[in-house]
Each structure stands twice: as C-alpha cells, then as structure tokens.
Design a protein around this motif. Structure first.
Motif, mmCIF file in Angstrom:
data_model
loop_
_atom_site.group_PDB
_atom_site.id
_atom_site.type_symbol
_atom_site.label_atom_id
_atom_site.label_comp_id
_atom_site.label_asym_id
_atom_site.label_seq_id
_atom_site.Cartn_x
_atom_site.Cartn_y
_atom_site.Cartn_z
ATOM 1 N N SER A 101 4.179 48.146 55.048
ATOM 2 C CA SER A 101 5.267 47.212 55.345
ATOM 3 C C SER A 101 6.573 47.675 54.703
ATOM 4 N N LYS A 102 6.490 48.166 53.473
ATOM 5 C CA LYS A 102 7.678 48.710 52.809
ATOM 6 C C LYS A 102 8.237 49.888 53.601
ATOM 7 N N TYR A 103 7.354 50.731 54.101
ATOM 8 C CA TYR A 103 7.785 51.882 54.894
ATOM 9 C C TYR A 103 8.440 51.422 56.198
ATOM 10 N N LEU A 104 7.835 50.443 56.873
ATOM 11 C CA LEU A 104 8.404 49.943 58.125
ATOM 12 C C LEU A 104 9.796 49.357 57.887
ATOM 13 N N ILE A 105 9.990 48.674 56.785
ATOM 14 C CA ILE A 105 11.319 48.144 56.457
ATOM 15 C C ILE A 105 12.324 49.282 56.366
ATOM 16 N N GLN A 106 11.927 50.386 55.724
ATOM 17 C CA GLN A 106 12.834 51.540 55.629
ATOM 18 C C GLN A 106 13.062 52.197 56.992
ATOM 19 N N ILE A 107 12.029 52.224 57.829
ATOM 20 C CA ILE A 107 12.171 52.766 59.185
ATOM 21 C C ILE A 107 13.226 51.963 59.953
ATOM 22 N N ILE A 108 13.142 50.644 59.883
ATOM 23 C CA ILE A 108 14.102 49.786 60.576
ATOM 24 C C ILE A 108 15.505 49.998 60.013
ATOM 25 N N LYS A 109 15.611 50.048 58.688
ATOM 26 C CA LYS A 109 16.921 50.305 58.068
ATOM 27 C C LYS A 109 17.453 51.677 58.483
ATOM 28 N N GLY A 110 16.586 52.675 58.493
ATOM 29 C CA GLY A 110 17.002 54.020 58.881
ATOM 30 C C GLY A 110 17.474 54.084 60.321
ATOM 31 N N TYR A 111 16.801 53.384 61.199
ATOM 32 C CA TYR A 111 17.191 53.331 62.606
ATOM 33 C C TYR A 111 18.605 52.769 62.743
ATOM 34 N N ASN A 112 18.925 51.813 61.879
ATOM 35 C CA ASN A 112 20.238 51.170 61.908
ATOM 36 C C ASN A 112 21.272 51.844 61.006
ATOM 37 N N GLY A 113 20.903 52.985 60.415
ATOM 38 C CA GLY A 113 21.847 53.713 59.561
ATOM 39 C C GLY A 113 22.049 53.086 58.199
ATOM 40 N N ASN A 114 21.086 52.286 57.737
ATOM 41 C CA ASN A 114 21.246 51.568 56.479
ATOM 42 C C ASN A 114 20.232 51.951 55.411
ATOM 43 N N SER A 115 19.662 53.145 55.494
ATOM 44 C CA SER A 115 18.686 53.568 54.490
ATOM 45 C C SER A 115 19.123 54.886 53.878
ATOM 46 N N SER A 116 18.981 54.980 52.574
ATOM 47 C CA SER A 116 19.280 56.234 51.882
ATOM 48 C C SER A 116 18.006 57.024 51.588
ATOM 49 N N LEU A 117 16.886 56.573 52.140
ATOM 50 C CA LEU A 117 15.618 57.274 51.934
ATOM 51 C C LEU A 117 15.693 58.697 52.476
ATOM 52 N N LEU A 118 16.359 58.867 53.632
ATOM 53 C CA LEU A 118 16.609 60.175 54.238
ATOM 54 C C LEU A 118 18.096 60.303 54.519
ATOM 55 N N THR A 119 18.538 61.519 54.792
ATOM 56 C CA THR A 119 19.927 61.702 55.206
ATOM 57 C C THR A 119 20.104 61.164 56.624
ATOM 58 N N LYS A 120 21.322 60.899 57.017
ATOM 59 C CA LYS A 120 21.590 60.428 58.380
ATOM 60 C C LYS A 120 21.095 61.446 59.400
ATOM 61 N N GLU A 121 21.232 62.738 59.103
ATOM 62 C CA GLU A 121 20.760 63.790 60.000
ATOM 63 C C GLU A 121 19.238 63.749 60.132
ATOM 64 N N SER A 122 18.547 63.505 59.030
ATOM 65 C CA SER A 122 17.086 63.439 59.066
ATOM 66 C C SER A 122 16.615 62.208 59.833
ATOM 67 N N TRP A 123 17.283 61.069 59.628
ATOM 68 C CA TRP A 123 16.933 59.879 60.402
ATOM 69 C C TRP A 123 17.145 60.141 61.881
ATOM 70 N N SER A 124 18.237 60.803 62.215
ATOM 71 C CA SER A 124 18.527 61.113 63.615
ATOM 72 C C SER A 124 17.430 61.987 64.212
ATOM 73 N N GLU A 125 16.990 62.966 63.462
ATOM 74 C CA GLU A 125 15.915 63.856 63.934
ATOM 75 C C GLU A 125 14.603 63.090 64.078
ATOM 76 N N LEU A 126 14.317 62.199 63.140
ATOM 77 C CA LEU A 126 13.087 61.413 63.195
ATOM 78 C C LEU A 126 13.048 60.546 64.450
ATOM 79 N N PHE A 127 14.189 60.015 64.851
ATOM 80 C CA PHE A 127 14.243 59.121 66.004
ATOM 81 C C PHE A 127 14.596 59.826 67.314
ATOM 82 N N ARG A 128 14.793 61.138 67.278
ATOM 83 C CA ARG A 128 15.144 61.872 68.494
ATOM 84 C C ARG A 128 13.979 61.857 69.480
ATOM 85 N N LYS A 129 14.278 61.498 70.732
ATOM 86 C CA LYS A 129 13.260 61.488 71.778
ATOM 87 C C LYS A 129 13.020 62.906 72.279
#
Length: 147
Positions: free
Chosen positions: A46-74
């Motif tokens: 659940s903690k991880y999912l919260i970070q996933i949602i934050k990362g999707y919205n650009g609100n997590s510092s767990l990864l860089t914005k570039e890494s979040w973008s790559e994680l969510f790239r289709k």
C-alpha cells in the motif's frame, strides 16, 4: 517497506502458499526472482502504491521525474495488429487496462496480486492471495475483486 524483500531471509514472516488443490507449498525461490519473487505485506505494498500514484502525478521524490516517466511509458502508442483487443497496453512495469486504470499484476505458484489505481480519482486498490490465479478460481477471485 520494512517487511518486504526478495528472499525469505529478508523478511520475518510469510504466508503459507497453496496450490489450486489447496495443498500447501514448501517455501521456494524463483531463479528469475526479480521478475516476480518479491515478498511483501499489504501494508508495505500500500505504501508503494501511494508512491506510484504520487509519481504518476509528478509528486514523488522516490524517483527522478525522468525515471517516473520511463516507468509509466507505454510500449505502444497505437493499436497493434495481431494482438487481442482485450489485452491491455503495457510498459516496463505498468499495465494500462482498457478501463483506464493503471497498475501491475502477477501470479506465481501459490501467490497472486493485482495492484491498480484510477488516474482520475487517484484512488487505488490491491488484491493479494496466497494462491495463484487459475481458471478454476478466476471466477471467485473476480467476485472478491468486484469485477
């Protein structure tokens, strides 16, 4: 996520896993453990999912914005020939469901998990079971999940 890890020695306790005939399975480790052998609790996931949602919205510092973008790239930007239209689009880790929800699923002997979130409402849902998804239990799992 203090109760998570790749190996049984990484965690203090774990659930007993069962096969489709309700026989308990001995603890095992997959040779390909990084692609599906992660062990966790519902609290940690659940903690991880919260970070996933934050990362999707650009609100997590767990990864860089570039890494979040790559994680969510289709993988696919358009419909692909010879793929069943019911199949979702995927990325490195994420699945883009036809419903518009985003998440990750997995199943190995004795374990299954579905973790999704709605990018519009930013609400998520997790289903974990100590039995793998089979054609015999799929209907029951869908009832529990609510689909």
């Amino acid at each position: 996520m203090l109760n998570s890890g790749w190996f049984y020695s990484d965690i203090d306790y774990h659930a007993v896993l069962y096969d489709e005939k309700d026989n308990s399975l001995k603890p095992y480790t997959l040779i390909t453990y990084p692609d599906g052998g992660f062990k966790t609790t519902i609290t940690d996931l659940s903690k991880y999912l919260i970070q996933i949602i934050k990362g999707y919205n650009g609100n997590s510092s767990l990864l860089t914005k570039e890494s979040w973008s790559e994680l969510f790239r289709k993988n696919f930007n358009t419909d692909v020939e010879n793929i069943d239209e019911k199949e979702p689009n995927t990325g490195l880790f994420m699945v883009y469901f036809k419903s518009g929800k985003i998440g990750h699923t997995g199943s190995d002997p004795g374990v299954s998990c579905i973790m999704i979130f709605d990018p519009i409402s930013n609400s998520g849902k997790i289903f974990m079971a100590n039995e793998d998804i089979t054609k015999e239990n799929l209907t029951e799992f869908k009832k529990i999940w609510g689909i």
